[in-house]
Scaffold this active site. Structure first.
Site, PDB file in Angstrom:
ATOM      1  N   CYS A  51      -0.960   3.809  10.885  1.00 23.31           N
ATOM      2  CA  CYS A  51      -0.776   5.097  11.568  1.00 23.31           C
ATOM      3  C   CYS A  51      -1.955   5.307  12.509  1.00 23.31           C
ATOM      4  O   CYS A  51      -2.582   6.355  12.537  1.00 23.31           O
ATOM      5  CB  CYS A  51      -0.640   6.243  10.572  1.00 23.31           C
ATOM      6  SG  CYS A  51      -1.950   6.353   9.346  1.00 23.31           S
ATOM      7  N   ASP A 103      -0.328   0.233  -5.321  1.00 26.44           N
ATOM      8  CA  ASP A 103      -1.361   1.062  -4.699  1.00 26.44           C
ATOM      9  C   ASP A 103      -2.626   0.990  -5.536  1.00 26.44           C
ATOM     10  O   ASP A 103      -2.580   0.792  -6.756  1.00 26.44           O
ATOM     11  CB  ASP A 103      -0.912   2.514  -4.542  1.00 26.44           C
ATOM     12  CG  ASP A 103      -1.742   3.250  -3.491  1.00 26.44           C
ATOM     13  OD1 ASP A 103      -1.393   3.149  -2.299  1.00 26.44           O
ATOM     14  OD2 ASP A 103      -2.743   3.899  -3.856  1.00 26.44           O
ATOM     15  N   ASP A 116      -5.296  -3.613  -6.123  1.00 26.76           N
ATOM     16  CA  ASP A 116      -5.828  -3.768  -4.780  1.00 26.76           C
ATOM     17  C   ASP A 116      -5.022  -4.830  -4.040  1.00 26.76           C
ATOM     18  O   ASP A 116      -4.980  -5.993  -4.458  1.00 26.76           O
ATOM     19  CB  ASP A 116      -7.302  -4.170  -4.872  1.00 26.76           C
ATOM     20  CG  ASP A 116      -7.984  -4.292  -3.519  1.00 26.76           C
ATOM     21  OD1 ASP A 116      -7.293  -4.210  -2.491  1.00 26.76           O
ATOM     22  OD2 ASP A 116      -9.210  -4.491  -3.505  1.00 26.76           O
ATOM     23  N   CYS A 119       0.896  -1.176   0.000  1.00 20.95           N
ATOM     24  CA  CYS A 119       0.000   0.000   0.000  1.00 20.95           C
ATOM     25  C   CYS A 119       0.920   1.208   0.000  1.00 20.95           C
ATOM     26  O   CYS A 119       1.076   1.888   1.016  1.00 20.95           O
ATOM     27  CB  CYS A 119      -0.911  -0.011   1.217  1.00 20.95           C
ATOM     28  SG  CYS A 119      -1.882  -1.528   1.424  1.00 20.95           S
ATOM     29  N   ALA A 120       1.535   1.468  -1.132  1.00 17.86           N
ATOM     30  CA  ALA A 120       2.782   2.231  -1.162  1.00 17.86           C
ATOM     31  C   ALA A 120       2.630   3.750  -1.195  1.00 17.86           C
ATOM     32  O   ALA A 120       3.551   4.457  -0.784  1.00 17.86           O
ATOM     33  CB  ALA A 120       3.609   1.792  -2.374  1.00 17.86           C
ATOM     34  N   ALA A 121       1.533   4.280  -1.713  1.00 17.89           N
ATOM     35  CA  ALA A 121       1.436   5.729  -1.900  1.00 17.89           C
ATOM     36  C   ALA A 121       1.479   6.454  -0.547  1.00 17.89           C
ATOM     37  O   ALA A 121       0.975   5.927   0.444  1.00 17.89           O
ATOM     38  CB  ALA A 121       0.146   6.063  -2.640  1.00 17.89           C
ATOM     39  N   PRO A 122       2.102   7.636  -0.530  1.00 18.98           N
ATOM     40  CA  PRO A 122       2.682   8.389  -1.649  1.00 18.98           C
ATOM     41  C   PRO A 122       4.116   8.000  -2.007  1.00 18.98           C
ATOM     42  O   PRO A 122       4.735   8.646  -2.833  1.00 18.98           O
ATOM     43  CB  PRO A 122       2.627   9.829  -1.147  1.00 18.98           C
ATOM     44  CG  PRO A 122       2.796   9.706   0.330  1.00 18.98           C
ATOM     45  CD  PRO A 122       2.088   8.434   0.723  1.00 18.98           C
ATOM     46  N   GLY A 123       4.650   6.978  -1.348  1.00 25.03           N
ATOM     47  CA  GLY A 123       5.949   6.469  -1.754  1.00 25.03           C
ATOM     48  C   GLY A 123       7.092   6.763  -0.811  1.00 25.03           C
ATOM     49  O   GLY A 123       8.244   6.430  -1.126  1.00 25.03           O
ATOM     50  N   GLY A 124       6.829   7.351   0.338  1.00 20.42           N
ATOM     51  CA  GLY A 124       7.904   7.680   1.264  1.00 20.42           C
ATOM     52  C   GLY A 124       8.628   6.459   1.791  1.00 20.42           C
ATOM     53  O   GLY A 124       9.864   6.419   1.835  1.00 20.42           O
TER      54      GLY A 124
END
Length: 418
Positions: free
Chosen positions: A371, A272, A298, A250-255
């Protein structure tokens, strides 16, 4: 309708801020990009009004209730909330705020509510002490009642600290791209530019005062990224060996994707579900001079990443969640969320874990990350997964509660038995 107020005026910021706040009150997330439509020179002032008003929304809503006979036009109600925020937190003379709010009202709803805005704000100033004294805990602490009760039940020894962190402006932390230089190198560049900062963590820097990214030396060249110190812990915990096949599910935004690639050469797939956010991953990687296989799909759907089972040595599952650990950065979240959403997120998280586990090599590691500070999404979720998954073991577990230095995160490092 009178001419629009100048872009550098408080009236302009209040008008545009009220429009965005009204959209949030109607259910739209700030993540949808409404602030990006504001002219760049006025954006900082509008953002301050939007974020500050939404942090204090519960208080403003309670203060307005006895001052309004009938619900006004949504943008006018949002304007009143924004004006109350400005009256409470800035050194402007109160009559200046009222006059500028009335001018802003002239741009909304055909200007029909200028008298209402003037009257409500002047009544508030006359009754301010008694209105404040009548606030309940939910309004006084700027949290929905159900959210506050949940924090008290889940974190009885820490809930007040969490609330205080939620209500504060977030710190600004940076992650130095180790392929460009060291934290010490970048601290020297900041010092040369007159920006006070200190090293934090293994690759982090904590700015003592936030600045626009355009002022950060070498930002465009990929020297540094903005990333919370707690979020930087993900790459450190997963710590895949060079050459590993890695999935950031679930990579976005890529940080976190970028941080993994800054630490080691990897065969990394960044996944993502949102095409626009996938483009954001690609843009961030390009700025940093990094490469990954970016796919849109997904994470809860089998083979969404286009690979066979047991395809990865390491998986990062930074799953969708309530965002209860980062509400100071996303103040709309605590007002848009409902109690049922926590269970809805937990169901999604369970589905993602179950779909990802077969993609992990025996002996490989999966880092489950949120988070959130709510146990149903964190330790409770992992405990259930371990009970139903015979070949999984818990290597480590960390709960970061939001505080002055970092946001709130949960991490559970799982290993698949051979």
């Amino acid at each position: 309708m009178p001419p629009a107020p100048p872009p550098d005026s408080l009236a302009f910021a209040l008008c545009h801020g009220a429009t965005i706040i009204a959209q949030v009150m109607a259910g739209q997330s700030l993540a949808d990009g409404a602030l990006e439509q504001v002219p760049a020179p006025a954006r900082p002032a509008v953002q301050d009004i939007v974020y500050g008003t939404l942090r204090r929304y519960g208080e403003g809503d309670a203060l307005l209730a006895p001052l309004l006979r009938n619900p006004p036009y949504p943008a006018i109600r949002a304007l009143l909330l924004a004006a109350l925020y400005r009256l409470a937190t800035w050194t402007d003379a109160p009559h200046t705020v009222v006059n500028q709010a009335v001018e802003a009202a002239g741009q909304l709803a055909g200007g029909r509510y200028k008298g209402l805005v003037n009257g409500v704000l002047r009544n508030y100033l006359r009754q301010q002490e008694s209105l404040q004294a009548a606030l309940d805990d939910s309004a006084r602490l700027w949290h929905p009642a159900w959210w506050l009760a949940k924090l008290q039940a889940d974190h009885p020894g820490h809930w007040q600290d969490i609330v205080a962190a939620d209500n504060a402006a977030p710190p600004m932390s940076l992650r130095v791209n180790r392929r460009k230089g060291s934290p010490a190198d970048y601290l020297a560049r900041l010092e040369a530019g007159g920006m006070a900062a200190r090293a934090a963590g293994t690759a982090g820097i904590r700015l003592l005062r936030p600045v626009p990214v355009s002022q950060l030396p070498g930002f465009a060249e990929g020297w540094v990224s903005v990333q919370d110190l707690g979020a930087q812990r993900a790459a450190e915990l997963l710590d895949p060996a060079p050459g590993s096949r890695v999935l950031d599910a679930c990579a976005a935004p890529g940080g976190k994707t970028a941080h993994l690639l800054e630490r080691a050469d990897l065969e990394l797939t960044a996944l993502d579900i949102d095409p626009a956010r996938c483009r954001q991953i690609e843009s961030n990687l390009e700025r940093l001079g990094l490469k990954a296989r970016v796919r849109c799909g997904d994470a809860s759907a089998p083979r969404a990443w286009g690979r066979e089972p047991a395809a990865f040595d390491a998986i990062l599952a930074d799953v969708p969640c309530s965002a209860s650990g980062v509400v100071r950065r996303h103040p709309d979240a605590k007002w848009l969320r409902q109690p049922r959403d926590v269970l809805r997120f937990a169901h999604t998280q369970q589905r993602i874990l179950e779909r990802l586990w077969p993609a992990l090599q025996p002996g490989g590691k999966l880092l489950y990350a949120t988070c959130s500070v709510f146990p149903e999404e964190n330790g409770g979720q992992v405990a259930k997964f371990l009970r139903r998954t015979a070949d999984a073991r818990l290597v480590s577990e960390e709960q970061w509660l939001p505080g002055p230095e970092h946001d709130g995160f949960y991490y559970a490092l799982l290993q698949k038995l051979v």
